[in-house]
Design a protein around this motif. Structure first.
Motif, short mmCIF file in Angstrom:
data_model
loop_
_atom_site.label_atom_id
_atom_site.label_comp_id
_atom_site.label_asym_id
_atom_site.label_seq_id
_atom_site.Cartn_x
_atom_site.Cartn_y
_atom_site.Cartn_z
N PHE A 1 0.76 -1.74 -0.27
CA PHE A 1 0.03 -0.05 0.06
C PHE A 1 1.11 0.90 -0.08
O PHE A 1 2.00 1.17 0.85
CB PHE A 1 -0.84 0.11 0.84
N GLY A 2 0.61 2.76 -0.70
CA GLY A 2 0.77 3.67 -0.43
C GLY A 2 0.73 4.91 -1.15
O GLY A 2 -0.93 4.68 -1.06
N VAL A 3 1.42 5.74 -1.41
CA VAL A 3 0.32 6.83 -1.66
C VAL A 3 1.58 7.98 -2.62
O VAL A 3 2.96 7.46 -2.89
CB VAL A 3 0.71 8.03 -0.51
N ASN A 4 0.86 7.91 -4.24
CA ASN A 4 1.55 8.99 -4.52
C ASN A 4 1.20 10.09 -4.87
O ASN A 4 -0.30 10.69 -4.93
CB ASN A 4 1.29 8.10 -5.88
N SER A 5 2.12 11.22 -5.73
CA SER A 5 1.47 12.74 -6.11
C SER A 5 1.51 12.89 -7.54
O SER A 5 2.73 12.19 -8.28
CB SER A 5 2.95 13.52 -5.67
N ARG A 6 0.13 12.65 -8.15
CA ARG A 6 0.27 12.09 -9.61
C ARG A 6 0.17 14.14 -10.61
O ARG A 6 -0.81 14.52 -10.17
CB ARG A 6 -1.06 11.75 -9.75
N TRP A 7 0.62 13.74 -11.77
CA TRP A 7 0.47 14.91 -12.35
C TRP A 7 0.13 15.27 -13.74
O TRP A 7 0.77 14.14 -14.50
CB TRP A 7 2.64 15.38 -12.56
N ARG A 8 -1.26 15.83 -13.81
CA ARG A 8 -1.18 15.19 -15.24
C ARG A 8 -0.78 16.52 -16.54
O ARG A 8 -0.72 17.90 -16.21
CB ARG A 8 -2.85 15.63 -15.65
N ILE A 9 -0.09 16.16 -17.13
CA ILE A 9 0.67 17.41 -17.59
C ILE A 9 0.05 17.83 -18.61
O ILE A 9 0.26 18.60 -19.42
CB ILE A 9 2.39 16.49 -18.66
N VAL A 10 0.00 16.69 -19.74
CA VAL A 10 -1.21 16.75 -20.72
C VAL A 10 -2.94 15.88 -20.45
O VAL A 10 -2.52 14.59 -20.29
CB VAL A 10 -0.58 16.46 -22.12
N ASN A 11 -3.90 16.95 -20.58
CA ASN A 11 -4.92 15.46 -20.36
C ASN A 11 -6.47 16.17 -21.08
O ASN A 11 -6.81 17.13 -20.41
CB ASN A 11 -5.58 16.26 -18.92
N ARG A 12 -6.04 15.85 -22.52
CA ARG A 12 -6.67 16.34 -23.58
C ARG A 12 -7.48 15.07 -23.55
O ARG A 12 -7.70 13.83 -23.22
CB ARG A 12 -5.87 16.52 -24.81
N PRO A 13 -9.15 15.06 -24.85
CA PRO A 13 -9.83 13.80 -25.21
C PRO A 13 -9.66 12.27 -25.61
O PRO A 13 -8.96 11.56 -25.42
CB PRO A 13 -11.01 14.61 -25.36
N THR A 14 -8.40 13.13 -26.69
CA THR A 14 -7.57 11.80 -27.21
C THR A 14 -5.51 12.15 -26.57
O THR A 14 -5.34 11.07 -27.24
CB THR A 14 -7.50 12.63 -28.60
N LEU A 15 -5.09 12.77 -25.78
CA LEU A 15 -4.08 12.76 -25.22
C LEU A 15 -4.23 12.74 -23.98
O LEU A 15 -4.81 13.84 -23.61
CB LEU A 15 -3.63 13.69 -26.07
N GLY A 16 -3.19 11.55 -23.30
CA GLY A 16 -3.36 12.06 -22.13
C GLY A 16 -1.45 11.14 -21.67
O GLY A 16 -1.15 10.42 -22.19
N PHE A 17 -1.15 12.39 -20.75
CA PHE A 17 0.51 12.23 -20.21
C PHE A 17 0.49 12.05 -18.74
O PHE A 17 0.07 13.95 -18.32
CB PHE A 17 1.41 12.38 -21.25
N PHE A 18 0.15 11.06 -17.74
CA PHE A 18 1.24 11.40 -16.38
C PHE A 18 2.50 11.34 -15.99
O PHE A 18 2.75 9.70 -16.48
CB PHE A 18 -0.25 11.06 -15.88
N VAL A 19 2.58 11.93 -14.49
CA VAL A 19 3.34 10.56 -14.07
C VAL A 19 3.34 11.00 -12.29
O VAL A 19 2.36 11.87 -11.81
CB VAL A 19 5.28 11.99 -14.49
N GLY A 20 4.01 9.86 -11.22
CA GLY A 20 3.57 9.85 -10.45
C GLY A 20 4.60 8.91 -9.66
O GLY A 20 5.63 8.73 -10.31
N ILE A 21 5.02 9.60 -8.69
CA ILE A 21 6.29 9.51 -7.55
C ILE A 21 5.34 9.14 -6.16
O ILE A 21 4.81 10.48 -6.10
CB ILE A 21 7.02 9.90 -7.89
N GLY A 22 6.13 8.38 -5.39
CA GLY A 22 5.65 8.26 -3.74
C GLY A 22 6.17 6.85 -3.07
O GLY A 22 6.69 6.12 -3.95
N PRO A 23 6.43 7.22 -2.23
CA PRO A 23 6.01 6.45 -1.31
C PRO A 23 5.47 4.93 -0.41
O PRO A 23 4.39 5.28 -0.87
CB PRO A 23 7.01 6.76 0.10
N PHE A 24 6.13 3.92 -0.71
CA PHE A 24 5.14 2.13 -0.75
C PHE A 24 5.45 1.34 0.40
O PHE A 24 7.16 1.44 0.57
CB PHE A 24 4.63 1.63 -1.90
N TYR A 25 4.73 1.08 0.79
CA TYR A 25 4.93 -0.63 1.94
C TYR A 25 4.65 -1.83 1.00
O TYR A 25 3.96 -1.95 0.47
CB TYR A 25 3.94 -0.74 2.96
N GLU A 26 5.82 -2.30 1.17
CA GLU A 26 5.74 -4.09 0.71
C GLU A 26 6.09 -4.70 1.53
O GLU A 26 7.46 -5.01 2.01
CB GLU A 26 6.48 -4.28 -0.65
#
Length: 266
Positions: free
Chosen positions: A131-156
């Motif tokens: 389980f974990g948590v991410n900070s997510r950024w929507r660099i591009v978010n259009r009806p036909t194009l999406g580009f996303f990045v995320g980073i965060g800590p998690f336990y495994e």
């Protein structure tokens, strides 16, 4: 109430039908883009599968995922059923249940919380909890194009046996091995529909312990090409891989997964 009821019914459905991939779930291949006019969006992907394990593994799989709006936020749940033949033996090789909660509606940056339970008998992973948590950024978010990045800590937590090892005769102690770590996870994903009937979905993943950020990370990627015959039915070809430079037990470092099948989108 109706939305919560639908989500509850889907969770029951997903717990009945369960399956597995390897250590990293390719979570960005799930349906996570919600347009503002729809409260729910999901897909079902029945497919035929081949994996290069200790013996040839042929399987029939069915993947289900759903994203639903909960106020201004969204809940994504996913799972898969896998009926497998491992060499001459028929088996059900494992399962996972994945859930993610995200505030996604208007903001460029959002926080997502996720958890998973998952096991992989064919590779020797008896069970995994994360389980974990991410900070997510929507660099591009259009009806036909999406580009996303995320980073965060998690336990495994993982527990491995030696069922997936090709030769155990040289191993003196085959007692299952347990690992427990706090790691940093990150991803980038591209979703692109250049034409009405064509959809591309590409994602990459990077996971590592905080004291081994550049020395022994796990890498993974997923590439999906879908041709839509209609708004509901499409044909998908998916290639996924995972590279673990230091596997817990001596199995192949590179794991390949090739999937082809029809996609049902709703």
């Amino acid at each position: 109430m109706k939305t919560l009821l639908r989500i509850s019914l889907l969770l029951v459905f997903l717990q009945i039908f369960s399956s597995v991939q390897a250590q990293i779930l390719h979570t960005e291949s799930f349906t996570v883009i919600l347009d503002s006019t729809r409260r729910m969006k999901g897909s079902i992907v029945p497919d035929f599968n081949y994996k290069n394990l200790r013996k040839d593994l042929f399987s029939f799989e069915n993947t289900a995922d759903l994203s639903a709006k909960v106020g201004k936020n969204a809940l994504t749940v996913a799972n898969k059923v896998e009926l497998s033949k491992f060499g001459d033996e028929t088996l059900v090789s494992g399962g996972y249940i994945y859930a993610e909660y995200r505030n996604v509606m208007e903001k460029k940056q959002s926080i997502e919380f996720y958890s998973q339970v998952h096991w992989a008998e064919a590779r020797g992973m008896e069970r995994k909890y994360a389980f974990g948590v991410n900070s997510r950024w929507r660099i591009v978010n259009r009806p036909t194009l999406g580009f996303f990045v995320g980073i965060g800590p998690f336990y495994e937590f993982e527990r491995w046996n030696f069922d997936g090892v090709a030769n155990t005769e040289a191993i003196a102690d085959t007692t299952p091995i347990e690992t427990e770590n706090v790691k940093l996870g990150s991803y980038a994903s591209l979703k692109y529909a250049p034409f009405d009937k064509i959809f591309l979905d590409i994602s990459v993943y990077y996971q590592s312990r905080f004291d081994e950020l550049v020395s022994t990370p796990r890498f993974a990627s997923s590439s999906r090409f879908t041709y839509q015959f209609s708004k509901i039915v499409g044909l998908s070809l998916i290639y996924q891989n995972i590279y673990d430079p230091t596997p817990t037990v001596p199995i192949d470092k590179l794991y390949n997964n090739i999937i082809s099948g029809f996609t049902i989108t709703f």
